[in-house]
Design a protein around this motif. Sequence first.
Motif, short mmCIF file in Angstrom:
data_model
loop_
_atom_site.label_atom_id
_atom_site.label_comp_id
_atom_site.label_asym_id
_atom_site.label_seq_id
_atom_site.Cartn_x
_atom_site.Cartn_y
_atom_site.Cartn_z
N ALA A 217 13.37 -3.97 42.96
CA ALA A 217 12.31 -4.60 42.17
C ALA A 217 12.94 -5.47 41.09
O ALA A 217 13.87 -5.03 40.40
CB ALA A 217 11.43 -3.54 41.54
N ARG A 218 12.44 -6.66 40.99
CA ARG A 218 12.81 -7.57 39.90
C ARG A 218 11.49 -7.99 39.26
O ARG A 218 10.44 -7.74 39.82
CB ARG A 218 13.55 -8.78 40.47
CG ARG A 218 14.90 -8.42 41.06
CD ARG A 218 15.56 -9.61 41.77
NE ARG A 218 16.72 -9.19 42.50
CZ ARG A 218 16.70 -8.65 43.73
NH1 ARG A 218 15.57 -8.47 44.35
NH2 ARG A 218 17.81 -8.30 44.32
N ASP A 219 11.57 -8.61 38.15
CA ASP A 219 10.34 -9.03 37.49
C ASP A 219 9.62 -10.05 38.37
O ASP A 219 10.17 -11.11 38.68
CB ASP A 219 10.64 -9.58 36.10
CG ASP A 219 11.31 -8.49 35.24
OD1 ASP A 219 11.04 -7.30 35.47
OD2 ASP A 219 12.11 -8.84 34.36
N TYR A 220 8.44 -9.67 38.82
CA TYR A 220 7.57 -10.49 39.67
C TYR A 220 8.06 -10.65 41.11
O TYR A 220 7.67 -11.58 41.80
CB TYR A 220 7.30 -11.86 39.04
CG TYR A 220 6.82 -11.74 37.62
CD1 TYR A 220 5.55 -11.28 37.35
CD2 TYR A 220 7.67 -12.04 36.57
CE1 TYR A 220 5.10 -11.14 36.04
CE2 TYR A 220 7.23 -11.91 35.26
CZ TYR A 220 5.96 -11.46 35.00
OH TYR A 220 5.53 -11.32 33.71
N ARG B 35 13.41 4.63 48.04
CA ARG B 35 14.29 4.56 46.87
C ARG B 35 14.00 3.23 46.17
O ARG B 35 14.28 2.16 46.70
CB ARG B 35 15.74 4.65 47.30
CG ARG B 35 16.74 4.59 46.15
CD ARG B 35 18.16 4.84 46.63
NE ARG B 35 18.25 6.16 47.24
CZ ARG B 35 18.96 6.42 48.34
NH1 ARG B 35 19.65 5.49 48.93
NH2 ARG B 35 18.99 7.65 48.83
N LEU B 36 13.42 3.32 44.99
CA LEU B 36 13.09 2.13 44.20
C LEU B 36 14.19 1.89 43.18
O LEU B 36 14.46 2.73 42.33
CB LEU B 36 11.75 2.32 43.49
CG LEU B 36 11.34 1.24 42.50
CD1 LEU B 36 11.21 -0.12 43.19
CD2 LEU B 36 10.04 1.62 41.81
N VAL B 37 14.84 0.73 43.29
CA VAL B 37 15.89 0.33 42.36
C VAL B 37 15.31 -0.77 41.48
O VAL B 37 14.93 -1.83 41.97
CB VAL B 37 17.14 -0.20 43.12
CG1 VAL B 37 18.23 -0.60 42.15
CG2 VAL B 37 17.64 0.84 44.11
N ASN B 38 15.22 -0.50 40.19
CA ASN B 38 14.65 -1.48 39.27
C ASN B 38 15.76 -2.36 38.71
O ASN B 38 16.53 -1.96 37.84
CB ASN B 38 13.90 -0.78 38.13
CG ASN B 38 13.14 -1.76 37.27
OD1 ASN B 38 13.36 -2.97 37.32
ND2 ASN B 38 12.26 -1.25 36.44
N ASP B 39 15.84 -3.59 39.24
CA ASP B 39 16.81 -4.57 38.77
C ASP B 39 16.22 -5.49 37.72
O ASP B 39 16.88 -6.43 37.28
CB ASP B 39 17.28 -5.43 39.96
CG ASP B 39 17.99 -4.61 41.04
OD1 ASP B 39 18.71 -3.66 40.68
OD2 ASP B 39 17.81 -4.92 42.23
N ARG C 257 13.60 -6.30 34.09
CA ARG C 257 13.56 -5.94 32.67
C ARG C 257 12.27 -5.22 32.30
O ARG C 257 12.09 -4.81 31.17
CB ARG C 257 13.71 -7.19 31.82
CG ARG C 257 15.09 -7.82 31.96
CD ARG C 257 15.20 -9.06 31.14
NE ARG C 257 14.21 -10.02 31.65
CZ ARG C 257 14.15 -11.28 31.34
NH1 ARG C 257 15.00 -11.78 30.51
NH2 ARG C 257 13.23 -12.06 31.85
N ALA C 258 11.36 -5.08 33.27
CA ALA C 258 10.07 -4.40 33.03
C ALA C 258 9.99 -3.14 33.89
O ALA C 258 10.79 -2.94 34.81
CB ALA C 258 8.92 -5.34 33.37
N LYS D 245 12.14 2.75 35.05
CA LYS D 245 12.48 1.94 33.89
C LYS D 245 13.55 0.92 34.30
O LYS D 245 14.22 1.09 35.32
CB LYS D 245 13.03 2.82 32.77
CG LYS D 245 12.02 3.80 32.23
CD LYS D 245 12.66 4.70 31.18
CE LYS D 245 11.69 5.74 30.69
NZ LYS D 245 12.31 6.69 29.76
N PRO D 246 13.75 -0.13 33.52
CA PRO D 246 14.80 -1.10 33.83
C PRO D 246 16.15 -0.40 34.03
O PRO D 246 16.53 0.48 33.25
CB PRO D 246 14.83 -2.01 32.61
CG PRO D 246 13.43 -1.93 32.07
CD PRO D 246 13.01 -0.50 32.32
N GLY D 247 16.82 -0.73 35.15
CA GLY D 247 18.12 -0.14 35.45
C GLY D 247 18.04 1.23 36.11
O GLY D 247 19.06 1.78 36.51
N GLN D 248 16.86 1.79 36.26
CA GLN D 248 16.70 3.14 36.81
C GLN D 248 16.40 3.09 38.31
O GLN D 248 15.85 2.11 38.82
CB GLN D 248 15.55 3.84 36.08
CG GLN D 248 15.37 5.30 36.43
CD GLN D 248 14.22 5.93 35.64
OE1 GLN D 248 13.26 5.26 35.28
NE2 GLN D 248 14.34 7.21 35.38
N THR D 249 16.75 4.15 39.02
CA THR D 249 16.42 4.32 40.43
C THR D 249 15.62 5.61 40.56
O THR D 249 16.00 6.64 40.01
CB THR D 249 17.70 4.41 41.29
OG1 THR D 249 18.43 3.19 41.16
CG2 THR D 249 17.38 4.66 42.75
#
Length: 120
Positions: A38-41, A57-61, A63-64, A105-109
């Motif tokens: 996931a990236r912003d938008y 597995r959701l990887v938040n790349d 900032r939101a 959260k940002p940076g979290q998996t």
Amino acid sequence: MRHAVTAALLAATLAMPPIRDATPASARVAPSVVVVHARDYAFAAPASIAAGTTTFRLVNDGRALHQISLVRLTQGKAFADHAAALKSHVPTPWAIGAGGPSAAKPGQTVEATVTLDPGR
């Protein structure tokens, strides 16, 4: 009398050995893993996924905060139908929640394992 029966039942339940899976470890099949970035938008994910037990597995790349919500579409509906209904604020009783990872959260998996029925 009711409290005595409840207490006896609770004591008997606590004294029981835990239930174990009788399937040998070598015969168990690990769930498939689908990684979603996931990236912003934007999300990067496979276009289709096989039915069965699957770990998402959701990887938040970004900032939101990001989250995945899996939805099973019934009655022959497709993604375009769901997107149009959401934009028009039309009820979607044919879209059934199927789980998914909690917010990352940002940076979290984060992960969630669900069993997917065949369908859309």
